[in-house]
Scaffold this motif. Structure first.
Motif, PDB file in Angstrom:
ATOM      1  N   LEU A  22       0.803  -1.214   0.000  1.00  0.00           N
ATOM      2  CA  LEU A  22       0.000   0.000   0.000  1.00  0.00           C
ATOM      3  C   LEU A  22       0.843   1.274   0.000  1.00  0.00           C
ATOM      4  N   GLY A  23       2.156   1.145   0.048  1.00  0.00           N
ATOM      5  CA  GLY A  23       3.017   2.307  -0.074  1.00  0.00           C
ATOM      6  C   GLY A  23       3.441   2.941   1.233  1.00  0.00           C
ATOM      7  N   PHE A  24       3.226   2.285   2.365  1.00  0.00           N
ATOM      8  CA  PHE A  24       3.752   2.816   3.622  1.00  0.00           C
ATOM      9  C   PHE A  24       5.273   2.777   3.583  1.00  0.00           C
ATOM     10  N   ASP A  25       5.883   3.680   4.325  1.00  0.00           N
ATOM     11  CA  ASP A  25       7.337   3.830   4.280  1.00  0.00           C
ATOM     12  C   ASP A  25       8.064   2.874   5.217  1.00  0.00           C
ATOM     13  N   ALA A  26       7.409   2.463   6.304  1.00  0.00           N
ATOM     14  CA  ALA A  26       8.093   1.655   7.317  1.00  0.00           C
ATOM     15  C   ALA A  26       7.090   0.775   8.046  1.00  0.00           C
ATOM     16  N   TYR A  27       7.622  -0.300   8.606  1.00  0.00           N
ATOM     17  CA  TYR A  27       6.827  -1.201   9.449  1.00  0.00           C
ATOM     18  C   TYR A  27       7.652  -1.486  10.693  1.00  0.00           C
ATOM     19  N   SER A  83       0.621   6.948  17.654  1.00  0.00           N
ATOM     20  CA  SER A  83      -0.808   7.233  17.801  1.00  0.00           C
ATOM     21  C   SER A  83      -1.421   6.085  18.591  1.00  0.00           C
ATOM     22  N   GLY A  84      -2.559   6.331  19.182  1.00  0.00           N
ATOM     23  CA  GLY A  84      -3.146   5.327  20.062  1.00  0.00           C
ATOM     24  C   GLY A  84      -4.142   4.400  19.411  1.00  0.00           C
ATOM     25  N   GLY A  85      -4.003   4.182  18.119  1.00  0.00           N
ATOM     26  CA  GLY A  85      -4.916   3.304  17.413  1.00  0.00           C
ATOM     27  C   GLY A  85      -5.619   4.039  16.288  1.00  0.00           C
ATOM     28  N   LEU A  86      -5.881   3.336  15.186  1.00  0.00           N
ATOM     29  CA  LEU A  86      -6.480   3.914  13.992  1.00  0.00           C
ATOM     30  C   LEU A  86      -7.779   3.189  13.651  1.00  0.00           C
ATOM     31  N   LEU A  87      -8.862   3.958  13.566  1.00  0.00           N
ATOM     32  CA  LEU A  87     -10.170   3.434  13.164  1.00  0.00           C
ATOM     33  C   LEU A  87     -10.814   4.462  12.241  1.00  0.00           C
ATOM     34  N   ILE A  88     -11.245   4.041  11.038  1.00  0.00           N
ATOM     35  CA  ILE A  88     -11.771   4.964  10.041  1.00  0.00           C
ATOM     36  C   ILE A  88     -13.202   4.580   9.672  1.00  0.00           C
ATOM     37  N   ALA A  89     -14.049   5.580   9.573  1.00  0.00           N
ATOM     38  CA  ALA A  89     -15.420   5.402   9.085  1.00  0.00           C
ATOM     39  C   ALA A  89     -15.733   6.541   8.129  1.00  0.00           C
ATOM     40  N   ASP A  90     -16.860   6.414   7.412  1.00  0.00           N
ATOM     41  CA  ASP A  90     -17.190   7.403   6.382  1.00  0.00           C
ATOM     42  C   ASP A  90     -17.451   8.788   6.959  1.00  0.00           C
ATOM     43  N   THR A  91     -18.091   8.845   8.110  1.00  0.00           N
ATOM     44  CA  THR A  91     -18.453  10.129   8.710  1.00  0.00           C
ATOM     45  C   THR A  91     -18.141  10.090  10.204  1.00  0.00           C
ATOM     46  N   PRO A  92     -18.066  11.257  10.843  1.00  0.00           N
ATOM     47  CA  PRO A  92     -17.849  11.268  12.296  1.00  0.00           C
ATOM     48  C   PRO A  92     -18.904  10.471  13.061  1.00  0.00           C
ATOM     49  N   GLY A  93     -20.175  10.630  12.673  1.00  0.00           N
ATOM     50  CA  GLY A  93     -21.237   9.905  13.363  1.00  0.00           C
ATOM     51  C   GLY A  93     -21.103   8.404  13.219  1.00  0.00           C
ATOM     52  N   ARG A  94     -20.732   7.954  12.024  1.00  0.00           N
ATOM     53  CA  ARG A  94     -20.563   6.514  11.814  1.00  0.00           C
ATOM     54  C   ARG A  94     -19.364   5.974  12.582  1.00  0.00           C
ATOM     55  N   ALA A  95     -18.336   6.793  12.739  1.00  0.00           N
ATOM     56  CA  ALA A  95     -17.180   6.356  13.517  1.00  0.00           C
ATOM     57  C   ALA A  95     -17.585   6.081  14.953  1.00  0.00           C
ATOM     58  N   VAL A  96     -18.391   6.963  15.528  1.00  0.00           N
ATOM     59  CA  VAL A  96     -18.845   6.763  16.909  1.00  0.00           C
ATOM     60  C   VAL A  96     -19.739   5.543  17.007  1.00  0.00           C
ATOM     61  N   GLY A 116     -12.179   8.330  13.414  1.00  0.00           N
ATOM     62  CA  GLY A 116     -13.148   9.233  12.817  1.00  0.00           C
ATOM     63  C   GLY A 116     -13.187   9.106  11.316  1.00  0.00           C
ATOM     64  N   SER A 117     -13.695  10.144  10.674  1.00  0.00           N
ATOM     65  CA  SER A 117     -13.727  10.191   9.213  1.00  0.00           C
ATOM     66  C   SER A 117     -12.325  10.477   8.696  1.00  0.00           C
ATOM     67  N   PRO A 118     -12.066  10.226   7.401  1.00  0.00           N
ATOM     68  CA  PRO A 118     -10.749  10.571   6.854  1.00  0.00           C
ATOM     69  C   PRO A 118     -10.367  12.028   7.111  1.00  0.00           C
ATOM     70  N   ARG A 122      -7.727   2.360   3.382  1.00  0.00           N
ATOM     71  CA  ARG A 122      -8.406   3.653   3.415  1.00  0.00           C
ATOM     72  C   ARG A 122      -7.435   4.761   3.826  1.00  0.00           C
ATOM     73  N   PHE A 123      -6.602   4.466   4.793  1.00  0.00           N
ATOM     74  CA  PHE A 123      -5.618   5.469   5.221  1.00  0.00           C
ATOM     75  C   PHE A 123      -4.677   5.806   4.068  1.00  0.00           C
ATOM     76  N   ALA A 124      -4.182   4.778   3.371  1.00  0.00           N
ATOM     77  CA  ALA A 124      -3.235   4.995   2.284  1.00  0.00           C
ATOM     78  C   ALA A 124      -3.853   5.776   1.134  1.00  0.00           C
ATOM     79  N   GLU A 125      -5.137   5.583   0.899  1.00  0.00           N
ATOM     80  CA  GLU A 125      -5.784   6.210  -0.247  1.00  0.00           C
ATOM     81  C   GLU A 125      -6.422   7.558   0.077  1.00  0.00           C
ATOM     82  N   GLU A 126      -6.944   7.721   1.311  1.00  0.00           N
ATOM     83  CA  GLU A 126      -7.751   8.899   1.615  1.00  0.00           C
ATOM     84  C   GLU A 126      -7.083   9.882   2.576  1.00  0.00           C
ATOM     85  N   VAL A 127      -6.129   9.407   3.349  1.00  0.00           N
ATOM     86  CA  VAL A 127      -5.494  10.269   4.352  1.00  0.00           C
ATOM     87  C   VAL A 127      -4.059  10.614   3.966  1.00  0.00           C
ATOM     88  N   ALA A 128      -3.256   9.600   3.718  1.00  0.00           N
ATOM     89  CA  ALA A 128      -1.828   9.817   3.503  1.00  0.00           C
ATOM     90  C   ALA A 128      -1.507  10.811   2.388  1.00  0.00           C
TER      91      ALA A 128
END
Length: 357
Positions: free
Chosen positions: A40-45, A235-248, A292-294, A333-339
């Motif tokens: 997915l193109g991350f730089d490090a693991y 960071s203390g963990g990554l969780l992604i949803a379409d919208t803020p409300g859906r993340a909750v 949260g959302s992207p 999703r992180f690689a495509e929408e955030v990074a």
């Protein structure tokens, strides 16, 4: 900004279902996720090191060696190598071997560790943890930069004309200093002109900003070019949803159950062990967790960058016990929408310039 995926290889029952993967399946999941991160193109693991508690990360060299054999580009880091409890000669040998196997993709993050039990396990006095850390790190540094080392210290037998083998692949790997609560790690990093990796995992932003500000101040005081003061943040963990409300709605029960499961009552009141962000709403608003959302996650990372000036952002997707498929979806999703947005808004030359330090 560069991006890293970190696993400290939690191994505890799923906070909602109680399901527990076998050790073999959990370790395979970690290596598979590393392959995915490269694709997915991350730089490090990075793989952590824990010797107490519900973890399977007591041998990060083994896990990273497996990953080195199944990848070709991604950098391999530790998070952290608990140098305070280890023999620096062995650390120099093991990680130089890994550096050779990966053809120079290794970087070390050293620290005293985040578990209170490992000093007793190795027969060491926790009250001397910072003395152990300093002496052992400085010996490791010499073993990787010098040959025919003569050395005498307090915590291991003297060395006479020692050259550890193998030597690192192409000169000493970069060594970062992991920092969670104390100013001592930033001080040690600054003294030697090394980069700083702040945990940014549990406490409020101001606590980590203080560590980084101290590091930058001391880095310059020790005579190093402030342009070379590299900083990374977890960071203390990554969780992604379409919208803020859906993340909750999607993650509230999972997040809060995990907080209850991981609470350490015997360490209550000690900074860096229990998160003060007990509800998902608090975590989204003020915690280091990327939930949260992207766009929310983009805004939070860029907000941290304003205070930290960091070059490398670490994310963790296996904190909450999700399946391999769910972890892969989150990374994608992180690689495509955030990074891409964060890379554009906060560019970094880390790992792009040879001899930059």
């Amino acid at each position: 900004m560069k991006f890293q995926v970190l696993s400290i290889v939690h191994h505890s029952p799923h906070p909602l279902t109680g399901e527990l993967l076998s050790a073999a399946d959990r370790l395979e999941q970690v290596v598979t996720l590393g392959e995915t991160a490269e694709r997915l193109g991350f730089d490090a693991y990075a793989v952590g090191e824990r010797h107490a508690g519900a973890f399977l990360s007591s041998s990060p060299t083994v896990l990273l060696s497996a990953l080195a054999a199944r990848t070709s580009r991604i950098r391999l880091l530790t998070g952290v190598t608990v140098v305070a409890i280890l023999d620096p000669v062995r650390v120099a040998e093991d990680y130089a071997t890994l550096d050779q196997l990966s053809r120079g993709r290794l970087e070390l993050v050293v620290g005293k560790g985040a578990e209170a039990g490992h000093f007793d396990l190795f027969g060491l006095d926790e009250e001397r943890q910072w003395d152990l850390q300093k002496e052992k790190y400085e010996l490791l540094r010499r073993l990787w930069t010098e040959e025919g080392v003569d050395w005498e210290g307090e915590f291991r037998p003297p060395l006479k004309n020692v050259t550890t083998v193998p030597r690192p692949y192409a000169g000493p790997p970069r060594i970062w200093h992991g920092s969670a609560t104390s100013l001592r790690s930033p001080e040690l990093a600054a003294k030697h002109g090394d980069p700083l990796f702040t945990a940014n995992a549990i406490q409020p932003r101001e606590a980590y900003a203080r560590l980084i500000a101290h590091y930058r101040e001391k880095f310059e005081e020790y005579g190093h070019d402030p342009a070379h003061a590299r900083v990374a943040a977890g960071s203390g963990g990554l969780l992604i949803a379409d919208t803020p409300g859906r993340a909750v709605s999607r993650y509230k029960e999972l997040y809060e159950a995990k907080v209850r499961q991981s609470f350490k009552p015997h360490l209550e009141g000690r900074a860096g062990y229990n998160t003060p962000f007990r509800t998902i709403e608090d975590a989204i608003a003020d915690g280091p967790q990327l939930i949260g959302s992207p766009q929310q996650i983009i805004d939070k990372i860029l907000g941290y960058h304003e205070h930290y000036g960091h070059d490398l952002q670490s994310v963790t997707v296996d904190t909450f016990g999700q399946s391999t498929a769910e972890q892969t979806e989150t990374l994608q999703r992180f690689a495509e929408e955030v990074a891409p947005v964060v890379r554009r808004e906060a560019p970094s030359t880390l790992w792009e310039e040879r001899g930059e330090e």
